[in-house]
Design a protein around this motif. Structure first.
Motif, short mmCIF file in Angstrom:
data_model
loop_
_atom_site.label_atom_id
_atom_site.label_comp_id
_atom_site.label_asym_id
_atom_site.label_seq_id
_atom_site.Cartn_x
_atom_site.Cartn_y
_atom_site.Cartn_z
N LYS A 251 3.73 2.88 -3.31
CA LYS A 251 3.42 3.54 -4.45
C LYS A 251 2.72 4.81 -3.88
O LYS A 251 2.59 4.90 -2.68
CB LYS A 251 2.33 2.80 -5.03
CG LYS A 251 1.00 2.77 -4.26
CD LYS A 251 -0.13 1.82 -5.15
CE LYS A 251 -1.28 1.38 -4.22
NZ LYS A 251 -2.28 0.61 -4.90
N GLY B 134 0.71 11.13 -3.36
CA GLY B 134 0.01 10.87 -4.54
C GLY B 134 -0.91 11.78 -5.01
O GLY B 134 -0.76 13.04 -4.58
N ALA C 113 1.03 7.57 -2.34
CA ALA C 113 -0.27 7.45 -1.47
C ALA C 113 -0.51 8.68 -0.50
O ALA C 113 -0.15 9.86 -1.01
CB ALA C 113 -0.15 6.06 -0.63
N GLU D 131 0.81 -1.27 0.12
CA GLU D 131 0.06 0.07 0.00
C GLU D 131 0.75 1.13 0.13
O GLU D 131 0.39 2.17 -0.58
CB GLU D 131 -0.79 -0.20 1.12
CG GLU D 131 -2.07 -1.02 0.98
CD GLU D 131 -2.93 -1.33 2.35
OE1 GLU D 131 -4.09 -1.64 2.21
OE2 GLU D 131 -2.36 -0.97 3.61
N ILE D 132 2.01 1.44 0.60
CA ILE D 132 2.74 2.54 0.77
C ILE D 132 3.99 2.26 -0.11
O ILE D 132 5.00 3.21 -0.29
CB ILE D 132 3.31 2.73 2.15
CG1 ILE D 132 4.29 1.45 2.59
CG2 ILE D 132 2.01 3.28 2.99
CD1 ILE D 132 5.57 1.93 2.99
N SER E 125 -9.21 5.56 1.06
CA SER E 125 -8.26 4.48 0.77
C SER E 125 -7.25 4.24 1.73
O SER E 125 -6.41 2.97 1.28
CB SER E 125 -7.90 4.54 -0.73
OG SER E 125 -7.13 5.71 -0.93
N GLU E 126 -7.19 4.95 2.91
CA GLU E 126 -5.98 4.89 3.66
C GLU E 126 -6.71 4.49 5.14
O GLU E 126 -6.82 5.44 6.27
CB GLU E 126 -5.35 5.93 3.89
CG GLU E 126 -5.11 6.43 2.50
CD GLU E 126 -3.62 6.78 2.17
OE1 GLU E 126 -2.78 6.19 2.81
OE2 GLU E 126 -3.19 7.47 1.18
N LYS F 62 -5.13 12.39 -5.44
CA LYS F 62 -6.37 11.75 -5.01
C LYS F 62 -7.28 11.61 -6.16
O LYS F 62 -7.82 10.69 -6.59
CB LYS F 62 -7.25 12.59 -4.08
CG LYS F 62 -8.45 11.70 -3.67
CD LYS F 62 -9.08 12.65 -2.30
CE LYS F 62 -9.79 13.55 -2.64
NZ LYS F 62 -10.57 14.24 -1.38
#
Length: 554
Positions: free
Chosen positions: A274, A397, A276, A271-272, A282-283, A399
């Motif tokens: 990439k 990232g 984020a 998950e991290i 989504s977290e 959103k």
């Protein structure tokens, strides 16, 4: 009798759809309501009450919320303060160019009380504290309504959060300066025109009192929140963990951190691995965050965290002007290659595994694209993105998608990973070093670096935990508060050729240099005759204190 100007009480409500006319038409001559009239208005108009309450939270990231004019790209609430504070530190920097509105933080010229940067950072939390004070005063103190009790508790949490955002920066840490003046407390019984600074001890006592009362009220109300943009008992425990850590109540900090983390799991390596940290939905590891809507940022896209902190905004300030945050190689070079977090930044060759699957499409010609490492040197035809340099951050990232012109990134105010690190530090410093080491190793090995060895760098456990905080919480606003509570110097370089910091900002600052303490804005000094300003120390200059070391990047 206490008076409230209705336009101030409802600050932020303009973001909502409810009309103000039904209230404004009832105002007495002069535009003020008595406190009991505010209570009656709120109770008579539930929609207005909800608007008032939502306004407290909207203000946290509201663009153009701090400065009198509405044209500053560096004016975006508490996130702006977090960025400023990390830019004062040793691990984060932007460009030394004419486009960087935050250069005042990096060079420490923001101790000038007439500058906008310190004014915004002071005004935003105090305005939010005022909103909370007035909202609580507008409610019946003896109410048994669970929704009212819950909202009172949430406002107490926000007040505590705001004081925590102020206290570490106006005075040295608790162990050094418990009885020294810190910041004024805005209590109902004070004369705001003559309100002296409370001591550091008094400020933290008030913070802990507020959070303890909030926890009791949350338990009494028994309401489960449906949106992590609002506070609950987890948030209150988490803030109390921060406060207890700051004042050296280490076992209490560890216990509170465990309570805050209940039900939350750290983000996985995938998950991290990439970009984020931009979309709360989504977290699930976020305990508390700012939910930034498209409506909130419409028309003020440059004054947002997306514009300044994310590399991937197609209409952002930083990506277009070479001001995306970079990491100091003093810290970067200490991160093992086996740690997935090393991919949060480009390496010296502008490579990262973390963005291998991302593609940026040129807005002027959708046949022109860049994928993975190609993005580093990609320049869009509209000038919205220039080439990135080595060690550019790609942690945060976008959103609404890579290259999006909608700067609506959410912002983490509290993550479960922070609570785990507080638990580790609290245990280690309360005589339970083996337990603290296990908590730390379990977290890092399972979620960040499978080859992790807490003894691998030869640091003390305390410094190893600070190293992990500096990596994990990079550019989230924690560096300066940590450095001051730990009594650490600001170490940006070890001599010529040892750092990638811009040359003008290559200096170190001793931990006891009084210039680390913020100065009060001129506007506050003019309006509050009880304030005696901070003084002492000198603005650092290039090359200063090259021999200082911090115990982590040595």
């Amino acid at each position: 009798m206490k008076l409230y100007k209705i336009s101030y009480l409802l600050a932020g409500a303009a973001l909502l759809t409810t009309s103000c006319n039904d209230v404004d038409e009832q105002l007495p001559e002069g535009g003020f309501l008595h406190a009991d009239q505010v209570t009656e208005t709120n109770l008579a108009l539930p929609a207005r009450m909800q608007a008032s309450f939502a306004g407290v939270f909207n203000f946290t990231a509201k663009p153009y919320s701090g400065y009198p004019s509405s044209s500053r790209a560096d004016d975006f609430g508490m996130v702006m303060a977090a960025l400023s504070l990390d830019l004062e530190g040793a691990d984060v920097f932007g460009g030394d160019n004419n486009y960087n509105w935050f250069s005042t933080a990096s060079e420490y010229s923001n101790r000038n009380p007439n500058y906008a940067n310190p004014f915004i950072r002071y005004k935003v939390p105090y305005t939010q504290i005022g909103l909370c004070n007035e909202f609580i005063a507008s409610l019946p103190a003896d109410s048994k309504d669970p929704s009212i009790i819950n909202q009172m508790a949430q406002c107490r949490v926000v007040r505590a959060f705001d004081y925590l955002a102020l206290a570490p920066y106006f005075q040295f840490g608790f162990s050094k300066a418990a009885d020294e003046p810190c910041v004024p407390l805005l209590k109902d019984d004070v004369d705001f025109s003559d309100n002296p600074r409370a001591t550091v001890k008094e400020v933290y006592e008030y913070i802990i009192q507020e959070l303890t009362e909030a926890i009791a009220q949350f338990e009494e109300a028994g309401i489960t929140r449906t949106n992590r943009a609002y506070a609950d008992a987890h948030v209150a425990y988490g803030l109390r963990a921060r406060a207890n850590l700051a004042i050296g109540k280490y076992q209490e900090a560890a216990d509170d951190a465990v309570k805050a983390a209940e039900g939350f799991t750290p983000a996985t390596m995938a998950e991290i691995g990439k970009p984020a940290f931009c979309d709360m939905a989504s977290e699930p590891n976020w305990i508390w965050g700012i939910n930034v809507s498209k409506a909130l940022v419409e028309g003020c896209e440059y004054a947002t965290s997306s514009s300044w902190i994310s590399s991937f905004s197609g209409d952002g300030y930083a990506a277009a002007t070479d001001n995306v945050p970079h990491i100091n190689i003093l810290l970067y070079n200490k991160i093992p290659e086996s740690d997935v977090r090393k991919g949060w930044w480009l390496n010296k060759d502008k490579h990262s595994d973390n963005w291998a699957k991302l593609t940026w499409v040129d807005p002027g010609d959708n046949t022109v694209t860049a994928t993975g490492d190609e993005i580093a040197d990609f320049e869009t035809s509209d000038g919205g993105k220039v080439a990135f340099g080595p060690y550019t951050s790609i942690k945060f990232g976008m959103k609404s998608g890579i290259g999006s012109t909608v700067n609506d990134n959410d912002w983490p105010l509290m993550r479960v990973e922070e609570m785990i690190l507080i638990q580790a530090e609290g245990l280690a410093k309360s005589g339970k070093e083996a337990e603290g080491r296990k908590v730390l190793e379990d977290f890092v090995r399972n979620y960040r670096d499978p080859e992790y060895n807490s003894n691998g760098r030869g640091l003390s456990l305390a410094d190893e935990i600070w190293f992990q905080r500096r990596v994990e919480l990079w550019c989230e606003g924690f560096f300066m508060s940590d450095a001051k509570r730990l009594g650490k110097p600001i170490v940006r370089f070890h001599g010529n050729g040892t750092t990638n910091f811009p040359e003008a900002w290559q200096f170190n600052i001793a931990a006891d240099n009084a210039y680390l303490n913020m100065r009060f804005p001129t506007a506050e000094m003019n309006n509050n005759r009880g304030i005696v300003d901070n003084s002492g120390g000198t603005q650092p200059v290039q090359g200063e204190n090259a021999s200082l070391r911090d115990g982590v990047t040595d």
